[in-house]
Design a protein around this motif. Structure first.
Motif, PDB file in Angstrom:
ATOM      1  N   GLU A 137      59.858  25.420  57.751  1.00  0.00           N
ATOM      2  CA  GLU A 137      59.692  25.846  59.141  1.00  0.00           C
ATOM      3  C   GLU A 137      61.022  26.364  59.657  1.00  0.00           C
ATOM      4  O   GLU A 137      62.072  25.838  59.334  1.00  0.00           O
ATOM      5  CB  GLU A 137      59.235  24.675  60.009  1.00  0.00           C
ATOM      6  CG  GLU A 137      57.849  24.167  59.653  1.00  0.00           C
ATOM      7  CD  GLU A 137      57.444  22.962  60.476  1.00  0.00           C
ATOM      8  OE1 GLU A 137      58.196  22.584  61.388  1.00  0.00           O
ATOM      9  OE2 GLU A 137      56.391  22.415  60.200  1.00  0.00           O
ATOM     10  N   ARG A 174      50.761  27.911  57.351  1.00  0.00           N
ATOM     11  CA  ARG A 174      51.211  26.727  56.611  1.00  0.00           C
ATOM     12  C   ARG A 174      50.976  26.823  55.103  1.00  0.00           C
ATOM     13  O   ARG A 174      51.853  26.431  54.339  1.00  0.00           O
ATOM     14  CB  ARG A 174      50.595  25.469  57.193  1.00  0.00           C
ATOM     15  CG  ARG A 174      51.155  25.197  58.613  1.00  0.00           C
ATOM     16  CD  ARG A 174      50.628  23.938  59.244  1.00  0.00           C
ATOM     17  NE  ARG A 174      51.160  22.703  58.724  1.00  0.00           N
ATOM     18  CZ  ARG A 174      52.395  22.238  58.937  1.00  0.00           C
ATOM     19  NH1 ARG A 174      53.230  22.942  59.658  1.00  0.00           N
ATOM     20  NH2 ARG A 174      52.767  21.075  58.449  1.00  0.00           N
ATOM     21  N   ILE A 209      57.126  21.142  54.781  1.00  0.00           N
ATOM     22  CA  ILE A 209      56.830  22.566  54.894  1.00  0.00           C
ATOM     23  C   ILE A 209      58.075  23.300  55.390  1.00  0.00           C
ATOM     24  O   ILE A 209      58.881  22.759  56.128  1.00  0.00           O
ATOM     25  CB  ILE A 209      55.652  22.794  55.871  1.00  0.00           C
ATOM     26  CG1 ILE A 209      54.411  22.027  55.412  1.00  0.00           C
ATOM     27  CG2 ILE A 209      55.333  24.261  56.023  1.00  0.00           C
ATOM     28  CD1 ILE A 209      53.811  22.473  54.118  1.00  0.00           C
ATOM     29  N   GLN A 256      53.714  28.913  53.793  1.00  0.00           N
ATOM     30  CA  GLN A 256      54.966  28.158  53.859  1.00  0.00           C
ATOM     31  C   GLN A 256      55.079  27.198  52.679  1.00  0.00           C
ATOM     32  O   GLN A 256      56.140  27.064  52.070  1.00  0.00           O
ATOM     33  CB  GLN A 256      55.048  27.356  55.160  1.00  0.00           C
ATOM     34  CG  GLN A 256      55.246  28.173  56.402  1.00  0.00           C
ATOM     35  CD  GLN A 256      55.296  27.289  57.639  1.00  0.00           C
ATOM     36  OE1 GLN A 256      55.670  26.126  57.578  1.00  0.00           O
ATOM     37  NE2 GLN A 256      54.910  27.854  58.777  1.00  0.00           N
TER      38      GLN A 256
END
Length: 97
Positions: free
Chosen positions: A5, A45, A3, A48
């Protein structure tokens, strides 16, 4: 799936040469929502993941179907040698294009 981040989404958007509306609409986010994310609000999430697929991996999510994903998962888990071979051939094919 890794993901996205702690990335500067504004910088990704600028590198792609897209305005906020075009960039965020490709993953189903409004311009105002995208603006909030670019200003530091945490990105959920699922957003993302879509950001990574669409803007980093350059995958056209409109062309992905559930059965395509199921085939990939089957090959990856049950036919790993075939999966690796097909993946290698696909990369070579993409370079030829």
């Amino acid at each position: 799936m890794k993901i996205v981040e702690n990335v500067d989404v504004r910088e990704i958007r600028r590198k792609l040469g897209l305005n906020q509306s075009d960039f965020w609409s490709e993953i189903g986010v409004t311009q105002s929502g995208g603006s909030r994310y670019e200003s530091g609000r945490s990105i959920p999430r699922p957003v993302q993941a879509l950001l990574r697929l669409v803007h980093i991996e350059q995958i056209d999510i409109n062309k992905i179907r559930k059965d395509d994903y199921e085939v990939v998962e089957f090959l990856r888990s049950q036919k790993s040698d075939l999966f690796k071979s097909l993946k290698k051939e696909a990369k070579a094919w993409k370079k030829e294009k």
